[in-house]
Scaffold this active site. Structure first.
Site, PDB file in Angstrom:
ATOM      1  N   GLU A  44       0.828  -1.209   0.000  1.00  0.00           N
ATOM      2  CA  GLU A  44       0.000   0.000   0.000  1.00  0.00           C
ATOM      3  C   GLU A  44       0.860   1.256   0.000  1.00  0.00           C
ATOM      4  OE1 GLU A  44      -3.296   2.495  -0.011  1.00  0.00           O
ATOM      5  OE2 GLU A  44      -3.232   0.347  -0.380  1.00  0.00           O
TER       6      GLU A  44
ATOM      7  N   GLY B 202      19.635   3.058  -1.124  1.00  0.00           N
ATOM      8  CA  GLY B 202      19.249   1.658  -1.190  1.00  0.00           C
ATOM      9  C   GLY B 202      18.166   1.220  -0.224  1.00  0.00           C
TER      10      GLY B 202
ATOM     11  N   GLY C 194      14.853   2.022  -0.162  1.00  0.00           N
ATOM     12  CA  GLY C 194      13.630   1.628  -0.868  1.00  0.00           C
ATOM     13  C   GLY C 194      13.774   0.263  -1.515  1.00  0.00           C
TER      14      GLY C 194
ATOM     15  N   ASN D 197       4.566  10.210 -11.090  1.00  0.00           N
ATOM     16  CA  ASN D 197       5.712   9.984 -10.228  1.00  0.00           C
ATOM     17  C   ASN D 197       6.837   9.264 -10.984  1.00  0.00           C
ATOM     18  OD1 ASN D 197       7.477   9.522  -8.140  1.00  0.00           O
ATOM     19  ND2 ASN D 197       5.919   8.765  -6.726  1.00  0.00           N
TER      20      ASN D 197
ATOM     21  N   TYR E 123      11.085   1.543  -9.954  1.00  0.00           N
ATOM     22  CA  TYR E 123      10.415   0.239 -10.011  1.00  0.00           C
ATOM     23  C   TYR E 123      10.796  -0.530 -11.275  1.00  0.00           C
ATOM     24  CZ  TYR E 123       7.452   2.159  -6.306  1.00  0.00           C
ATOM     25  OH  TYR E 123       6.991   2.713  -5.141  1.00  0.00           O
TER      26      TYR E 123
END
Length: 165
Positions: free
Chosen positions: A81, A93, A95, A122, A129
């Site tokens: 979430e 590092g 994240g 974003n 990602y």
């Protein structure tokens, strides 16, 4: 760098991270969560879990997640979430480490996937990602019913039919 699971005494810290994330996303006015609600839903009802990452004694990031279920896979997955790292600690590092830890948890528990949403604007997060191998699910559209619309939809439920279930 070390990880730890949130305890009930961390409710204020969890809310602090939620508010910081909402501020970053330009949605601070949408936060209605408070410590009482978080205590109830996270620690009494156990609806979600929180993983913190720390540098020394400072907690620098968090991930809030819960389990969902894929009927196609026939097994649970982890839905992330919220993921947030303090701006002063980004690029170190944390994240990635949080995502790797959640992926490891998913594998250990036999889950079929780890998934999350990301706001279209974003780009730093999208790049982050994608660099880790995540794929955008562009063929899917998210729908939501909340607030007044949720109340109106729920009011249409037929109590007589529910008793026959």
């Amino acid at each position: 760098m070390r990880f730890r699971w949130a305890k009930e005494s961390d409710v204020a810290l969890i809310l602090e991270f939620i508010c910081a994330l909402a501020e970053y996303e330009g949605m601070r006015e949408e936060v209605t969560a408070d410590e009482t609600l978080l205590k109830e839903w996270l620690f009494e009802k156990k609806a979600a879990e929180v993983l913190f990452v720390s540098e020394g004694e400072e907690t620098v990031g968090f991930a809030l997640y819960f389990y969902n279920f894929s009927t196609f896979l026939g097994k649970a997955g982890i839905y992330l979430e919220d993921l947030y790292v303090k701006p002063s600690h980004r690029g170190r590092g944390y994240g990635k480490a949080l995502l790797c830890e959640l992926a490891s948890l998913a594998k250990r528990q036999g889950c079929g996937r780890l998934e999350w949403w990301c706001l279209d604007w974003n780009q730093p997060s999208i790049d982050f990602y994608q660099a880790m191998g995540a794929e955008a699910m562009s063929e899917w559209t998210v729908y939501r019913v909340a607030g007044k619309q949720l109340e109106q939809l729920a009011a249409q439920a037929d109590p007589i039919k529910r008793r026959n279930c």
